[in-house]
Design an enzyme around this catalytic site. Structure first.
Site, PDB file in Angstrom:
ATOM      1  CG  ASP A  26      -1.710   1.239   1.412  1.00 53.87           C
ATOM      2  OD1 ASP A  26      -2.075   2.045   0.323  1.00 53.87           O
ATOM      3  OD2 ASP A  26      -2.129   1.481   2.506  1.00 53.87           O
ATOM      4  CG  ASP A  30      -5.841   3.097   0.576  1.00 51.95           C
ATOM      5  OD1 ASP A  30      -5.137   2.330   0.369  1.00 51.95           O
ATOM      6  OD2 ASP A  30      -6.696   3.348  -0.572  1.00 51.95           O
ATOM      7  CG  ASP A  34      -1.666   1.572  -3.845  1.00 56.46           C
ATOM      8  OD1 ASP A  34      -0.224   1.275  -3.789  1.00 56.46           O
ATOM      9  OD2 ASP A  34      -1.634   2.374  -2.740  1.00 56.46           O
ATOM     10  CG  ASP A 103      -6.629 -12.742 -13.513  1.00 56.34           C
ATOM     11  OD1 ASP A 103      -7.387 -13.578 -13.875  1.00 56.34           O
ATOM     12  OD2 ASP A 103      -6.184 -12.931 -12.187  1.00 56.34           O
ATOM     13  CG  ASP A 217     -11.425 -16.209 -13.231  1.00 56.72           C
ATOM     14  OD1 ASP A 217     -10.813 -16.564 -12.102  1.00 56.72           O
ATOM     15  OD2 ASP A 217     -12.539 -16.029 -13.025  1.00 56.72           O
ATOM     16  CD  GLU A 270      -9.317 -20.399 -12.148  1.00 63.32           C
ATOM     17  OE1 GLU A 270      -9.050 -20.459 -10.703  1.00 63.32           O
ATOM     18  OE2 GLU A 270      -9.838 -19.480 -12.400  1.00 63.32           O
ATOM     19  CG  HIS A 344      -6.138 -15.606  -6.310  1.00 62.00           C
ATOM     20  ND1 HIS A 344      -5.751 -16.160  -7.304  1.00 62.00           N
ATOM     21  CD2 HIS A 344      -7.344 -15.160  -6.738  1.00 62.00           C
ATOM     22  CE1 HIS A 344      -6.375 -16.355  -8.480  1.00 62.00           C
ATOM     23  NE2 HIS A 344      -7.694 -15.727  -8.135  1.00 62.00           N
ATOM     24  CG  ASP A 345      -9.347 -18.143  -6.092  1.00 62.14           C
ATOM     25  OD1 ASP A 345      -9.610 -17.239  -5.553  1.00 62.14           O
ATOM     26  OD2 ASP A 345      -9.262 -18.315  -7.480  1.00 62.14           O
TER      27      ASP A 345
END
Length: 591
Positions: A26, A30, A34, A103, A217, A270, A344-345
């Site tokens: 970050d 916030d 990013d 992605d 994806d 994927e 990430h999954d």
């Protein structure tokens, strides 16, 4: 394999690093990672030695599913920065010879995408951009929707992968729309050629901006069968079994390949589903058919999973080996494998397949050794290179992921699960949020990820496990990963060598060779991995073809009983290899 048979591609020789932007770094305090934060760490990626960055979605999105619900494919989410920030990132990566893949999320959009806004009011040309259907008489089915007109049930019994029906009723259009994932993620209707035109135009737009490929994806869901039939044997009522590898999937991907793709792009699809038929996999990857570079399957990711987030399956090391062995053999002549154990999954691999307690460091290195010495392209998920672990979730309030929260809340409401506490240990092990806690940069507050309040809690072990401390420690997981990455550029056998598994039924050790035959010499690796908390002896007298070996890399840092490689010849010649708990060794020799 012979050197003469090698079909070189840059993406076969590469190491890919996956960035989940929201949790990477970050820059503005916030609490949300990013794109400028990624730019700040490009030098770090270069130091690590990776060749490609896979950037999870940064597109404009209302964030119902952390960016996988896209509102505008050609704009950047405000929380992540601007298109100018993205262009800076691309330039900084390319300046260091690091490629960038984006992605591609085109099975569905956000319900706030202009296509869906136009479709729900039946604007001309957009009426069938999505899957719209009339409902059924609720009296004629065994269950009804939780939302919709009184007495009306969804068009079929399909269930969303995120829980509840796979259909939502739209009051304006007075029809139901299909959403295999969240209610705010309506499925695109790829049967409509205009949908495909729009998708392909968007892909070409990003290629023109300079990207090097796409991770696609759930791409094998885009073809649905006529009639959308139910399947009572499917836990999702047919949504999984009827949507995966649908009747026109190869036609659609071949069209994409012909119109948009090039074999110099990295394209990884994927492929959702419990088991991918090898015939389909070969067609996806065959250059004369769909032409993708590689694919992600889920067979090894489902070994320890039940049908629900709170259920666990039993597995053994021989099961894991069998999956990797099947895929290496199945794709040997026509395709190329991707190698991953977390993303990430998925939960953190050292907590799932290793020992994240006493042997966290050793098992993290061992799992990295496996991924970087099998045949295929290794994918590193952010934080994997330090041995980041699962988060000790203690309440539902700490979770953010709809794939965890929605099914569990529905199950509690329906009485299928007593409470979160009753299933806490399994849910905390299975949740996707394990992968989404912030990258641990330092021992500073919030692990140096942000100066603000992080969007998801930071793992409390960050004071021990962080990049700053690991870069100072020559024996750390981080330095070991650097060494693994460098091997791919030093030894062709690591990339292109033939894979031959040994002792496939052994549930403690994973041993294999990689062999590459050259015009003047034969080169071979012997990889020995101990997946246990105990010391083991591996009998190699019948399989080792040479006692002239060098220990190329080992995760204990001392080569066994002394300096790295000092005892390699003697130990292999003796026929027994003694491996300490979670020890990994890679020997190299010319035959």
């Amino acid at each position: 394999m012979s050197e003469r048979d090698i079909e070189r591609r840059w993406w076969k020789e590469a190491v890919v690093y996956q960035i989940y932007p929201r949790s990477f770094n970050d820059s503005d305090g916030d609490g949300i990672g990013d794109i400028p934060g990624i730019v700040e760490k490009v030098e770090y990626l270069d130091d690590l030695g990776v060749d490609v960055v896979w950037l999870c979605p940064v597109y404009d999105s209302p964030n119902a599913d952390n960016g996988y619900d896209i509102r505008d494919y050609r704009a950047i989410m405000d929380e992540f920065g601007t298109m100018a920030d993205w262009e800076t990132l691309l330039d900084e990566l390319h300046a260091r010879d690091i490629k960038l893949i984006m992605d591609l999320v085109v099975n569905h959009t956000s319900d706030e995408h202009e296509w869906f806004v136009r479709s729900r009011v039946e604007e001309e040309g957009y009426e069938d951009f999505y899957w719209w259907r009339e409902g059924r008489d609720a009296d004629e089915v065994s269950w009804s929707a939780k939302e919709g007109p009184e007495g009306e049930a969804p068009p079929n019994a399909w269930k969303s992968f995120f829980g509840g029906p796979a259909w939502a009723y739209d009051d304006g259009r007075e029809e139901w729309y299909l959403h295999l994932f969240d209610v705010k993620q309506p499925d695109l209707n790829w049967e409509n050629p205009r949908v495909r035109d729009e998708v392909f135009d968007m892909m070409e737009w990003w290629f023109d901006k300079g990207i090097d490929g796409f991770r696609m994806d759930v791409i094998n869901l885009v073809s649905k069968p006529d009639g959308l039939p139910n399947d009572p044997e499917d836990p999702f009522g047919g949504a999984m079994s009827q949507s995966t590898n649908g009747p026109r999937i190869h036609e659609f991907l071949s069209e994409m390949s012909e119109r948009v793709l090039d074999d110099e792009y990295l394209t990884v699809g994927e492929m959702l589903g419990p088991e991918m038929p090898m015939a389909h996999a070969r067609r996806y990857l065959d250059p004369d058919e769909d032409g993708l570079s590689m694919l992600f399957h889920f067979e090894h990711m489902l070994l320890d999973r039940g049908d629900a987030i709170w259920e666990r399956g039993e597995w053994a090391l021989s099961d894991l080996k069998a999956v990797f062995n099947r895929w290496d053999e199945g794709l040997e002549e026509v395709g190329w494998n991707s190698l991953y154990l977390n993303n990430h999954d998925q939960p953190r691999m050292v907590s799932r397949f290793g020992n994240d307690g006493e042997y966290r460091r050793e098992s993290a290195k061992l799992l990295g050794t496996l991924l970087h010495t099998l045949r295929g392209t290794p994918y590193i998920y952010q934080g994997e290179e330090l041995g980041m672990t699962n988060y000790p979730f203690d309440s539902l309030d700490e979770f953010r992921d709809v794939d965890t929260l929605n099914p569990l809340r529905n199950a509690i409401a329906d009485g299928d699960v007593e409470s979160f506490d009753a299933v806490k240990e399994v849910v905390r092990a299975n949740s996707r949020d394990n992968a989404r806690t912030p990258v641990q940069w330092s021992s500073d507050p919030n692990a140096g990820f942000t100066d603000g309040e992080p969007w998801i809690p930071v793992n409390p072990n960050y004071e021990e496990v962080n990049i700053e401390s690991e870069r100072r420690d020559d024996d750390s997981v981080w330095h070991y990963y650097r060494d693994l990455i460098s091997l791919r550029s030093e030894y062709d056998v690591v990339v292109y060598g033939e894979y031959d598994p040994l002792f496939p039924d052994d549930d403690t050790v994973w041993v294999y060779t990689r062999t590459l035959t050259g015009e003047e010499s034969d080169e071979q690796l012997l990889v020995a991995l101990n997946f246990s908390d105990d010391e083991v002896a591996v009998g190699l007298s019948e399989v080792v073809t040479s006692d002239h070996a060098t220990l190329l890399i080992g995760n204990y840092g001392d080569g066994g009983d002394g300096d790295a490689g000092a005892d390699a010849e003697g130990e292999l010649a003796a026929g027994d290899l003694h491996l300490r708990p979670w020890e990994a060794r890679v020997y190299h020799h010319e035959r």
